[in-house]
Design a protein around this motif. Structure first.
Motif, PDB file in Angstrom:
ATOM      1  N   ASP A 250       5.344 -17.503  -9.245  1.00  0.00           N
ATOM      2  CA  ASP A 250       4.479 -18.527  -9.803  1.00  0.00           C
ATOM      3  C   ASP A 250       3.036 -18.317  -9.336  1.00  0.00           C
ATOM      4  OD1 ASP A 250       3.613 -20.912 -11.023  1.00  0.00           O
ATOM      5  OD2 ASP A 250       5.428 -21.986 -10.421  1.00  0.00           O
ATOM      6  N   LYS A 251       2.167 -19.265  -9.660  1.00  0.00           N
ATOM      7  CA  LYS A 251       0.776 -19.236  -9.212  1.00  0.00           C
ATOM      8  C   LYS A 251       0.639 -19.993  -7.894  1.00  0.00           C
ATOM      9  CE  LYS A 251      -0.376 -23.103 -12.292  1.00  0.00           C
ATOM     10  NZ  LYS A 251      -1.288 -23.566 -13.353  1.00  0.00           N
ATOM     11  N   CYS A 252      -0.460 -19.710  -7.196  1.00  0.00           N
ATOM     12  CA  CYS A 252      -0.684 -20.282  -5.866  1.00  0.00           C
ATOM     13  C   CYS A 252      -1.132 -21.741  -5.976  1.00  0.00           C
ATOM     14  CB  CYS A 252      -1.732 -19.463  -5.111  1.00  0.00           C
ATOM     15  SG  CYS A 252      -2.106 -20.114  -3.472  1.00  0.00           S
ATOM     16  N   LEU A 253      -0.157 -22.641  -5.843  1.00  0.00           N
ATOM     17  CA  LEU A 253      -0.407 -24.079  -5.804  1.00  0.00           C
ATOM     18  C   LEU A 253       0.641 -24.713  -4.893  1.00  0.00           C
ATOM     19  CD1 LEU A 253      -1.177 -25.125  -9.500  1.00  0.00           C
ATOM     20  CD2 LEU A 253      -2.775 -25.152  -7.580  1.00  0.00           C
ATOM     21  N   PRO A 254       0.328 -25.861  -4.286  1.00  0.00           N
ATOM     22  CA  PRO A 254       1.326 -26.529  -3.448  1.00  0.00           C
ATOM     23  C   PRO A 254       2.610 -26.807  -4.216  1.00  0.00           C
ATOM     24  CG  PRO A 254      -0.836 -27.524  -3.139  1.00  0.00           C
ATOM     25  CD  PRO A 254      -0.966 -26.578  -4.292  1.00  0.00           C
ATOM     26  N   GLY A 255       3.725 -26.517  -3.600  1.00  0.00           N
ATOM     27  CA  GLY A 255       5.016 -26.775  -4.220  1.00  0.00           C
ATOM     28  C   GLY A 255       5.487 -25.707  -5.178  1.00  0.00           C
ATOM     29  N   LYS A 256       4.646 -24.708  -5.448  1.00  0.00           N
ATOM     30  CA  LYS A 256       5.022 -23.639  -6.370  1.00  0.00           C
ATOM     31  C   LYS A 256       5.629 -22.464  -5.589  1.00  0.00           C
ATOM     32  CE  LYS A 256       3.308 -25.523 -10.154  1.00  0.00           C
ATOM     33  NZ  LYS A 256       4.127 -25.868 -11.329  1.00  0.00           N
ATOM     34  N   ARG A 257       6.486 -21.730  -6.252  1.00  0.00           N
ATOM     35  CA  ARG A 257       7.165 -20.586  -5.619  1.00  0.00           C
ATOM     36  C   ARG A 257       6.349 -19.323  -5.925  1.00  0.00           C
ATOM     37  NH1 ARG A 257      13.196 -21.522  -7.761  1.00  0.00           N
ATOM     38  NH2 ARG A 257      13.839 -20.249  -5.975  1.00  0.00           N
ATOM     39  N   PHE A 258       5.263 -19.175  -5.168  1.00  0.00           N
ATOM     40  CA  PHE A 258       4.287 -18.139  -5.483  1.00  0.00           C
ATOM     41  C   PHE A 258       4.323 -16.946  -4.539  1.00  0.00           C
ATOM     42  CE2 PHE A 258       2.117 -21.086  -2.619  1.00  0.00           C
ATOM     43  CZ  PHE A 258       1.503 -20.238  -1.702  1.00  0.00           C
ATOM     44  N   LEU A 259       5.115 -17.009  -3.474  1.00  0.00           N
ATOM     45  CA  LEU A 259       5.082 -15.958  -2.462  1.00  0.00           C
ATOM     46  C   LEU A 259       6.499 -15.611  -2.027  1.00  0.00           C
ATOM     47  CD1 LEU A 259       2.731 -14.450  -0.938  1.00  0.00           C
ATOM     48  CD2 LEU A 259       3.185 -16.000   0.968  1.00  0.00           C
ATOM     49  N   GLN A 260       6.752 -14.329  -1.884  1.00  0.00           N
ATOM     50  CA  GLN A 260       8.062 -13.845  -1.433  1.00  0.00           C
ATOM     51  C   GLN A 260       7.829 -12.713  -0.439  1.00  0.00           C
ATOM     52  OE1 GLN A 260      11.147 -14.940  -2.928  1.00  0.00           O
ATOM     53  NE2 GLN A 260      12.323 -13.803  -1.389  1.00  0.00           N
ATOM     54  N   ILE A 261       8.582 -12.718   0.661  1.00  0.00           N
ATOM     55  CA  ILE A 261       8.515 -11.651   1.644  1.00  0.00           C
ATOM     56  C   ILE A 261       9.762 -10.787   1.485  1.00  0.00           C
ATOM     57  CG2 ILE A 261       8.247 -11.061   4.076  1.00  0.00           C
ATOM     58  CD1 ILE A 261       5.978 -12.780   2.997  1.00  0.00           C
ATOM     59  N   ILE A 262       9.567  -9.477   1.369  1.00  0.00           N
ATOM     60  CA  ILE A 262      10.695  -8.559   1.320  1.00  0.00           C
ATOM     61  C   ILE A 262      10.536  -7.524   2.427  1.00  0.00           C
ATOM     62  CG2 ILE A 262      10.915  -8.838  -1.183  1.00  0.00           C
ATOM     63  CD1 ILE A 262       9.881  -5.910  -1.413  1.00  0.00           C
ATOM     64  N   GLU A 263      11.651  -6.932   2.801  1.00  0.00           N
ATOM     65  CA  GLU A 263      11.623  -5.831   3.766  1.00  0.00           C
ATOM     66  C   GLU A 263      12.193  -4.606   3.077  1.00  0.00           C
ATOM     67  OE1 GLU A 263      12.752  -4.979   8.463  1.00  0.00           O
ATOM     68  OE2 GLU A 263      13.085  -6.945   7.538  1.00  0.00           O
ATOM     69  N   ILE A 264      11.465  -3.511   3.142  1.00  0.00           N
ATOM     70  CA  ILE A 264      11.854  -2.301   2.435  1.00  0.00           C
ATOM     71  C   ILE A 264      11.852  -1.135   3.415  1.00  0.00           C
ATOM     72  CG2 ILE A 264       9.471  -1.888   1.676  1.00  0.00           C
ATOM     73  CD1 ILE A 264      10.598  -0.676  -0.891  1.00  0.00           C
ATOM     74  N   GLU A 265      12.862  -0.284   3.317  1.00  0.00           N
ATOM     75  CA  GLU A 265      12.954   0.864   4.220  1.00  0.00           C
ATOM     76  C   GLU A 265      11.754   1.772   4.036  1.00  0.00           C
ATOM     77  OE1 GLU A 265      16.573   2.971   3.871  1.00  0.00           O
ATOM     78  OE2 GLU A 265      17.851   1.254   4.385  1.00  0.00           O
ATOM     79  N   SER A 266      11.207   2.219   5.140  1.00  0.00           N
ATOM     80  CA  SER A 266      10.031   3.065   5.099  1.00  0.00           C
ATOM     81  C   SER A 266       9.948   3.882   6.371  1.00  0.00           C
ATOM     82  CB  SER A 266       8.757   2.208   4.947  1.00  0.00           C
ATOM     83  OG  SER A 266       7.598   2.990   5.091  1.00  0.00           O
ATOM     84  N   GLU A 267       9.319   5.020   6.268  1.00  0.00           N
ATOM     85  CA  GLU A 267       9.037   5.797   7.457  1.00  0.00           C
ATOM     86  C   GLU A 267       7.984   5.060   8.285  1.00  0.00           C
ATOM     87  OE1 GLU A 267       7.806   9.639   6.174  1.00  0.00           O
ATOM     88  OE2 GLU A 267       9.759  10.157   5.310  1.00  0.00           O
ATOM     89  N   PRO A 268       7.916   5.345   9.590  1.00  0.00           N
ATOM     90  CA  PRO A 268       6.882   4.703  10.416  1.00  0.00           C
ATOM     91  C   PRO A 268       5.484   4.975   9.873  1.00  0.00           C
ATOM     92  CG  PRO A 268       8.496   5.861  11.777  1.00  0.00           C
ATOM     93  CD  PRO A 268       8.769   6.263  10.357  1.00  0.00           C
ATOM     94  N   GLY A 269       4.516   4.098  10.225  1.00  0.00           N
ATOM     95  CA  GLY A 269       3.139   4.211   9.726  1.00  0.00           C
ATOM     96  C   GLY A 269       2.482   5.518  10.109  1.00  0.00           C
ATOM     97  N   PRO A 270       1.158   5.664   9.908  1.00  0.00           N
ATOM     98  CA  PRO A 270       0.282   4.530   9.587  1.00  0.00           C
ATOM     99  C   PRO A 270       0.436   4.061   8.150  1.00  0.00           C
ATOM    100  CG  PRO A 270      -0.964   6.584   9.547  1.00  0.00           C
ATOM    101  CD  PRO A 270       0.413   6.940  10.018  1.00  0.00           C
ATOM    102  N   PHE A 271       0.335   2.753   7.958  1.00  0.00           N
ATOM    103  CA  PHE A 271       0.430   2.158   6.643  1.00  0.00           C
ATOM    104  C   PHE A 271      -0.987   1.972   6.105  1.00  0.00           C
ATOM    105  CE2 PHE A 271       4.481  -0.014   8.311  1.00  0.00           C
ATOM    106  CZ  PHE A 271       5.256   1.082   7.955  1.00  0.00           C
ATOM    107  N   GLU A 272      -1.376   2.821   5.175  1.00  0.00           N
ATOM    108  CA  GLU A 272      -2.706   2.736   4.583  1.00  0.00           C
ATOM    109  C   GLU A 272      -2.650   3.248   3.156  1.00  0.00           C
ATOM    110  OE1 GLU A 272      -5.062   5.109   7.194  1.00  0.00           O
ATOM    111  OE2 GLU A 272      -4.251   7.004   6.486  1.00  0.00           O
ATOM    112  N   VAL A 273      -3.581   2.794   2.336  1.00  0.00           N
ATOM    113  CA  VAL A 273      -3.658   3.213   0.939  1.00  0.00           C
ATOM    114  C   VAL A 273      -4.151   4.660   0.873  1.00  0.00           C
ATOM    115  CG1 VAL A 273      -4.749   2.800  -1.298  1.00  0.00           C
ATOM    116  CG2 VAL A 273      -4.088   0.855   0.149  1.00  0.00           C
TER     117      VAL A 273
END
Length: 421
Positions: A250-273
């Motif tokens: 959803d969109k960022c507003l109070p009471g809306k479901r706008f954010l989800q945290i997931i964990e995904i397998e990855s090699e160690p960092g560095p984490f950068e674009v």
């Protein structure tokens, strides 16, 4: 790697970052990346507001300008795509992707980057059949038609994404792939959004090009927004094929479901674009047929070999490294104590875009006239002289001018979000 997924940002960067930091505190954890699925609203100043397609009563500066100016710094790396409520003039400057602000990266109208060892791709905008086959003819300052058509997905960008052969971990789109409701709890969705029922039945809910990309690319995860609700699905590609986990938020507003945290397998960092070699090779191959008028791209007109493009890109990236070129301000930031005169702006050449094109050995085309293909400092008003009948064709305004707060007896999914902030 812990990744936060945001639906529609709508310029609420302060609130989203505070929400993530609250989650980090109460769970004693660290989020490594934020992905935003569009309607980011990267508005730098008052002039950018003129390129933002929202009703005037909803036009607010919001908080992005503080991150653009350096007054605030994004607390975690952020990657976003465009939706249908954007400062389209700024995103056009960064058509190929780049830092919209320090630590905030725009994937471009279409793009792929690496973050750590994850490959993340995305497609900006929403699908509209009226404009899909056209080239990118819109230039700022936009009129009442082009301010709406500029964010409509084009076949040229989808075609480039269809050339990807190497596996993708994550893909972002603003609108949903058409048919995705077959793979989740569509009955619960219809109970929440009753007017979706007819479109689901007619197979018109969502984007057909996104559905083709889902079938071709088969990413591990696909995230979307746009329809202002949460919906999850799992798409298995073939009887024993891989599965794509889909999530819309959803969109960022109070009471809306706008954010989800997931964990995904990855090699160690560095984490950068970092730049993606395959994507830059595709960009180099097809940039010579970049369609800059209403005429569609002629993909067969480029004779560049993809493997030769790959070697070129590999050599260049080995010379300078894979990090994107640094953020640079192309225009002044908003200043609450000053007012920028309402004059016709020039179209700035973003230093990041110039540097990337120089790296790829490509010309800069973004400030060429959509008619004459000649460079212009400020766009001229269209004149029929010298136009072909196709170039001078008037693009119709969509039949979706519904404002937030109106009584809606019957509406399509796009109607409900096209003008909604």
């Amino acid at each position: 790697m812990k990744i936060a997924i945001e639906g529609c940002m709508h310029g609420e960067l302060d609130n989203v970052y505070k929400t993530i930091q609250y989650h980090e505190r109460i769970h004693n954890t660290k989020i490594d990346l934020l992905l935003c699925c569009g309607d980011f609203q990267a508005v730098r100043n008052e002039r950018d507001m003129d390129s933002l397609n929202v009703p005037r009563k909803y036009r607010e500066m919001k908080s992005f300008w503080k991150y653009y100016s350096g007054q605030e710094i994004a607390p975690i790396p952020t990657i976003f795509i465009g939706g249908n409520h954007e400062a389209s003039n700024y995103l056009w400057e960064l058509y190929y992707g780049g830092w919209a602000a320090p630590n905030i990266y725009f994937l471009g109208f279409a793009g792929v980057v690496k973050f750590g060892n994850l490959r993340i791709g995305g497609l900006s905008g929403i699908y509209n059949w009226r404009h899909y086959q056209l080239g990118h003819f819109e230039r700022p300052p936009y009129d009442e038609q082009t301010i709406r058509s500029v964010y409509h997905v084009r076949d040229y960008d989808v075609h480039k994404l269809m050339q990807i052969e190497e596996p993708l971990d994550i893909f972002l789109s603003h609108d949903w792939p058409c048919g995705i409701t077959d793979y989740g709890d569509s009955e619960a969705l219809i109970r929440y959004k009753p007017y979706f029922a007819q479109e689901i039945q007619k197979r018109t809910l969502g984007s057909e090009p996104a559905a083709r990309l889902l079938e071709k690319l088969k990413p591990r995860y696909w995230f979307s927004a746009h329809l202002h609700c949460k919906f999850a699905a799992a798409v298995r590609h073939g009887e024993d094929g891989p599965v794509t986990k889909f999530l819309a938020l959803d969109k960022c507003l109070p009471g809306k479901r706008f954010l989800q945290i997931i964990e995904i397998e990855s090699e160690p960092g560095p984490f950068e674009v970092q730049y993606d070699e395959e994507w830059l090779a595709i960009t180099r191959k097809f940039n010579p047929v970049f369609p800059l008028t209403k005429r569609p791209g002629n993909f067969g007109a480029t004779d560049l070999d993809i493997q030769e493009c790959r070697e070129w890109v590999r050599n260049k990236l080995q010379e300078r490294g894979f990090k994107p070129f640094e953020f640079a301000m192309a225009v002044p930031s908003y200043n609450p104590s000053e007012h920028i005169p309402n004059s016709v702006p020039e179209i700035p050449r973003n230093p990041q875009t110039l540097s990337l094109l120089e790296l790829l050995g490509l010309p800069y085309l973004l400030d060429k006239s959509s008619v004459t293909r000649e460079i212009t400092s400020t766009p001229a008003s269209p004149s029929p002289t010298g136009f072909s009948s196709f170039d001078n064709e008037e693009i119709p305004i969509d039949d979706d001018d519904i404002d937030e707060g109106e009584e809606i007896a019957e509406a399509t999914a796009e109607d409900a979000t096209e003008d909604e902030p």
